[in-house]
Design a protein around this motif. Sequence first.
Motif, PDB file in Angstrom:
ATOM      1  N   ALA A   1     -56.216  21.352  16.277  1.00 43.95           N
ATOM      2  CA  ALA A   1     -54.960  21.486  15.531  1.00 43.95           C
ATOM      3  C   ALA A   1     -53.898  20.523  16.037  1.00 43.95           C
ATOM      4  O   ALA A   1     -53.042  20.060  15.271  1.00 43.95           O
ATOM      5  N   ALA A   2     -53.934  20.212  17.319  1.00 47.06           N
ATOM      6  CA  ALA A   2     -52.933  19.322  17.901  1.00 47.06           C
ATOM      7  C   ALA A   2     -53.184  17.855  17.573  1.00 47.06           C
ATOM      8  O   ALA A   2     -52.293  17.011  17.781  1.00 47.06           O
ATOM      9  N   HIS A   3     -54.368  17.538  17.035  1.00 46.29           N
ATOM     10  CA  HIS A   3     -54.691  16.141  16.740  1.00 46.29           C
ATOM     11  C   HIS A   3     -54.177  15.805  15.341  1.00 46.29           C
ATOM     12  O   HIS A   3     -54.932  15.662  14.388  1.00 46.29           O
ATOM     13  N   THR A   4     -52.886  15.676  15.219  1.00 43.66           N
ATOM     14  CA  THR A   4     -52.210  15.381  13.966  1.00 43.66           C
ATOM     15  C   THR A   4     -52.028  13.881  13.796  1.00 43.66           C
ATOM     16  O   THR A   4     -52.345  13.087  14.701  1.00 43.66           O
ATOM     17  N   GLU A   5     -51.460  13.485  12.654  1.00 44.92           N
ATOM     18  CA  GLU A   5     -51.164  12.072  12.457  1.00 44.92           C
ATOM     19  C   GLU A   5     -50.219  11.564  13.536  1.00 44.92           C
ATOM     20  O   GLU A   5     -50.386  10.449  14.057  1.00 44.92           O
ATOM     21  N   ALA A   6     -49.226  12.374  13.902  1.00 46.69           N
ATOM     22  CA  ALA A   6     -48.295  11.959  14.951  1.00 46.69           C
ATOM     23  C   ALA A   6     -49.024  11.733  16.269  1.00 46.69           C
ATOM     24  O   ALA A   6     -48.731  10.778  17.000  1.00 46.69           O
ATOM     25  N   ALA A   7     -49.988  12.611  16.584  1.00 43.53           N
ATOM     26  CA  ALA A   7     -50.752  12.447  17.814  1.00 43.53           C
ATOM     27  C   ALA A   7     -51.617  11.195  17.760  1.00 43.53           C
ATOM     28  O   ALA A   7     -51.772  10.485  18.770  1.00 43.53           O
ATOM     29  N   ILE A   8     -52.198  10.909  16.597  1.00 39.56           N
ATOM     30  CA  ILE A   8     -53.019   9.708  16.445  1.00 39.56           C
ATOM     31  C   ILE A   8     -52.179   8.460  16.670  1.00 39.56           C
ATOM     32  O   ILE A   8     -52.559   7.540  17.407  1.00 39.56           O
ATOM     33  N   ARG A   9     -51.006   8.423  16.036  1.00 40.14           N
ATOM     34  CA  ARG A   9     -50.136   7.259  16.187  1.00 40.14           C
ATOM     35  C   ARG A   9     -49.641   7.130  17.634  1.00 40.14           C
ATOM     36  O   ARG A   9     -49.482   6.012  18.148  1.00 40.14           O
ATOM     37  N   ALA A  10     -49.399   8.249  18.294  1.00 37.72           N
ATOM     38  CA  ALA A  10     -48.976   8.202  19.691  1.00 37.72           C
ATOM     39  C   ALA A  10     -50.081   7.620  20.567  1.00 37.72           C
ATOM     40  O   ALA A  10     -49.798   6.854  21.516  1.00 37.72           O
ATOM     41  N   ARG A  11     -51.329   7.969  20.286  1.00 39.97           N
ATOM     42  CA  ARG A  11     -52.447   7.395  21.039  1.00 39.97           C
ATOM     43  C   ARG A  11     -52.514   5.882  20.851  1.00 39.97           C
ATOM     44  O   ARG A  11     -52.750   5.126  21.800  1.00 39.97           O
ATOM     45  N   VAL A  12     -52.342   5.448  19.598  1.00 42.58           N
ATOM     46  CA  VAL A  12     -52.375   4.008  19.317  1.00 42.58           C
ATOM     47  C   VAL A  12     -51.250   3.301  20.063  1.00 42.58           C
ATOM     48  O   VAL A  12     -51.451   2.238  20.664  1.00 42.58           O
ATOM     49  N   ALA A  13     -50.050   3.898  20.050  1.00 43.09           N
ATOM     50  CA  ALA A  13     -48.912   3.294  20.745  1.00 43.09           C
ATOM     51  C   ALA A  13     -49.164   3.223  22.250  1.00 43.09           C
ATOM     52  O   ALA A  13     -48.833   2.223  22.905  1.00 43.09           O
ATOM     53  N   ALA A  14     -49.750   4.276  22.813  1.00 44.26           N
ATOM     54  CA  ALA A  14     -50.034   4.287  24.246  1.00 44.26           C
ATOM     55  C   ALA A  14     -51.049   3.211  24.600  1.00 44.26           C
ATOM     56  O   ALA A  14     -50.923   2.533  25.636  1.00 44.26           O
ATOM     57  N   TRP A  15     -52.077   3.047  23.760  1.00 40.74           N
ATOM     58  CA  TRP A  15     -53.074   2.011  24.026  1.00 40.74           C
ATOM     59  C   TRP A  15     -52.440   0.623  23.910  1.00 40.74           C
ATOM     60  O   TRP A  15     -52.714  -0.257  24.736  1.00 40.74           O
ATOM     61  N   THR A  16     -51.601   0.430  22.908  1.00 40.79           N
ATOM     62  CA  THR A  16     -50.970  -0.873  22.707  1.00 40.79           C
ATOM     63  C   THR A  16     -50.100  -1.241  23.897  1.00 40.79           C
ATOM     64  O   THR A  16     -50.012  -2.417  24.288  1.00 40.79           O
TER      65      THR A  16
END
Length: 447
Positions: free
Chosen positions: A332-347
Amino acid sequence: MTMPVPAVRVPLGSWDVCMLNGDYQQRGLLYATPPFSTAHLVDHLRATLADALATYYPVAGRLATEQHRDDEQGIVACSVSIDCAGQGVEILHAVAGGVSVADVVPPDADIPAAVRSFFPLDGATNYDGHELPLLVLADGVFLGFAYNHVLCDATSWWDFLNAWVEIARLRLSPPGAPGAVTPRTPTFERWLAPAVLPYADLAGLIERPSPPPPPQRERMLRFSAESLVALKERARQELLAAGDEAGAAAVTKFQALSSLLLRSVTRARRQAPDQDTVCRFAVNNRERLRPPLPAGYFGHSVDAISAEAMGASELLAREHGWAAAAVGRAVAAHTEAAIRARVAAWTANPTVSLLRLFDAHGVVITSSPRLDVYGCDFGWGKPLAVRTGRANKHDGKVSLFPGQDGGGDIDVDLALAPEHMAALELDGEFWAAVSPDASRLARKLDD
């Protein structure tokens, strides 16, 4: 096999390049003997694969790394793309003398070690796709595939495979028979911007485990739809009794199955009471984005997430429903916001060393029972079974597939160290949920 295709490059994003440090994916389908010669079978697969690659042309490409220079500092970064110049795929034909269908799928027994030899590219990492084909096919009545996980994820892979299947099946149809190949329009453009890594060369970042790999036992276990419903209802009732109405309302069969696997494997390992254990699993991002990715998105769109770590004693002292709810909270916590946050952290801190998910004290669940595995009828019948190779295997690795007969069954490919599998075989709670497959397999082989 080389292919004349558009000379283009597909720039790769973070989802893709994170997979450079992993192994090629190995998947295989077992078939009954086709009603024609082996030579005809090989020619048929080769010709129809060529037709499929005309549309899915990145599959016939290679990875390419481009270095980015700074006038003062020299080479300071690099990016990776798929060079779609039609370099080709590799087709291997081998004969396993004296091996029968029954030998490959023995009922209620380990998957034979010989099955591992049916897959090509053992030991290759996805980074090797700079020189190796992105797809290698070994054929017979067992079709073994090794595909580069940078090229695509499982959803895209089975889309490509089913597109090839439609072409092959139509080619074998009698003259005048109705039917046409369903038009497919794959999208190769990545959702993410091209990834730039702050390294002049990526080769030194690739982790290659030292051979030989530790011994493992592997079993394919069937969980019937009825068993999964019972597991889910047990979790739901336990959560209601604990006052967790939200968890009870949200619990799914996947969560209940994950709980059973995590608890049972933890018991089998006899882990120290204070040793943390964790359930990790692959999640498809396609439908979580707004708007969702196109239906034909061909690439990698999977994140690895995990439930919260918990001590072995706490996990086993609490009920089945509690662990199921923990998995549900992570999903449930793996939302679009969480996905984008992961991408930002990797970048902000790009690397290719994120894939090694092996945890000696947890389980890792990949693949999906939603994949159209048994729709892969090349023209002589549906597969009898799906199998995996040695790649990406470790103690506690789980791969999920749909049951051969459909109807909501799930097949679980489970790899464990020999001593842990032996202990699991004595776990009454676990085996009460597993459906015996002896009569089913015997019936299939007699048909």
